[in-house]
Design an enzyme around this catalytic site. Structure first.
Site, PDB file in Angstrom:
ATOM      1  N   HIS A  41      35.901   9.668 -31.597  1.00 24.56           N
ATOM      2  CA  HIS A  41      34.521  10.135 -31.840  1.00 24.56           C
ATOM      3  C   HIS A  41      34.219  10.317 -33.325  1.00 24.56           C
ATOM      4  O   HIS A  41      33.085  10.114 -33.755  1.00 24.56           O
ATOM      5  CB  HIS A  41      34.262  11.440 -31.070  1.00 24.56           C
ATOM      6  CG  HIS A  41      34.341  11.237 -29.590  1.00 24.56           C
ATOM      7  ND1 HIS A  41      33.240  11.048 -28.806  1.00 24.56           N
ATOM      8  CD2 HIS A  41      35.416  11.121 -28.775  1.00 24.56           C
ATOM      9  CE1 HIS A  41      33.624  10.833 -27.547  1.00 24.56           C
ATOM     10  NE2 HIS A  41      34.953  10.879 -27.509  1.00 24.56           N
ATOM     11  N   HIS A  48      37.619  14.514 -31.900  1.00 26.54           N
ATOM     12  CA  HIS A  48      38.627  13.542 -31.461  1.00 26.54           C
ATOM     13  C   HIS A  48      38.477  12.203 -32.201  1.00 26.54           C
ATOM     14  O   HIS A  48      37.370  11.803 -32.537  1.00 26.54           O
ATOM     15  CB  HIS A  48      38.518  13.337 -29.944  1.00 26.54           C
ATOM     16  CG  HIS A  48      39.135  14.463 -29.159  1.00 26.54           C
ATOM     17  ND1 HIS A  48      38.772  14.757 -27.854  1.00 26.54           N
ATOM     18  CD2 HIS A  48      40.086  15.374 -29.503  1.00 26.54           C
ATOM     19  CE1 HIS A  48      39.487  15.795 -27.436  1.00 26.54           C
ATOM     20  NE2 HIS A  48      40.279  16.184 -28.416  1.00 26.54           N
TER      21      HIS A  48
END
Ligand code: ZN
Ligand code: FE
Length: 256
Positions: free
Chosen positions: A62, A59
């Protein structure tokens, strides 16, 4: 003295950035890259040079800062082999059962699919520390974007085998909202009620509730407690399998 120094700082709207510094070798890793400029600033503040990025999943909050940091610091990017195509700049693929040597520290890697297909977590058993990304949160767990309840429950059970004293570094400050939901499915849990008072106090002072411990989570996190009589009674699921109770708790949280 602990081998790993851990530096935690809030970034974006509710993420945490973590830097880990291995004292003997001087290696420094960012756990995920929510905000590359904030990470850079914190590295400068600490006087640490970034050598590694340890990604938990793909994601953007991240892995979104991977390439910028790699370009600026020339670090090595480690990430899940199960999701290598979606980890920008990945150099080293790692997965279930493998050990990452980080200077003198060792991280055991676990595949924890559920939130995403290729999520991994890093567990440093000698340090009693784990970085769990968006798999487990304080009183919560990650949304099931790419996995089934069965997969996520199996992933969480791996984490539940660690010692209770393990400090759990989760990637978001979601604790208070998670706790409000937890009370709806586990309203008579005294440990939960008490914890929510503590969390309210910490948040009122602007302080983090992360890290948590596995011990705390086993007592108060409804996603780790599908066997609880209180939760089962509250849901009218006395005879159900753990995974069914887990799935129902997750469904309710999605609608909360
Ligand atoms: Zn995520
Ligand atoms: Fe996230």
């Amino acid at each position: 003295m602990a081998l790993l120094q851990i530096h935690q700082f809030p970034c974006l709207s509710d993420n945490y950035g973590f830097l880990i510094h291995e004292r003997l070798s001087g290696l420094t890793a960012a756990i995920d890259t929510p905000d590359p400029k904030a990470i850079q600033r914190e590295l400068e503040r600490k006087g640490w040079r970034l050598t590694h990025i340890l990604n938990t999943h793909h994601h953007p909050d991240h892995a979104g800062g991977n390439l910028w940091l790699k370009e600026h610091a020339g670090c090595i990017i480690v990430g899940p082999s199960a999701d290598a195509q979606r980890i920008p700049g990945i150099d080293l693929q790692i997965g279930e059962g493998e050990t990452l040597e980080f200077g003198n520290a060792k991280a055991q890697v676990f595949d924890t699919p559920g939130h995403t297909r290729g999520h991994i977590v890093y567990y440093f058993p000698d340090e009693d520390v784990a970085f769990v990304g968006d798999t487990l949160f304080a009183m919560g767990c990650g949304r099931l974007f790419e996995g089934s309840p069965k997969q996520m429950w199996a992933s969480l059970q791996k984490l539940m085998n660690w010692p209770g004293r393990t400090r759990i570094y989760c990637a978001h400050e979601y604790t208070q909202a998670n706790g409000r939901f937890a009370l709806t499915v586990d309203p008579r849990n005294q440990a939960l009620i008490k914890r929510m008072e503590e969390v309210a106090r910490l948040r009122a002072e602007g302080r983090p509730t992360v890290p948590t411990t596995l011990y705390q989570e086993k007592r108060t996190n409804p996603f780790l407690r599908p066997g609880s009589r209180g939760i089962r009674a509250q849901l009218g699921m006395e005879g159900a399998a753990d995974v069914e109770v887990f799935a129902e708790v997750r469904r309710r949280k999605d609608r909360f």
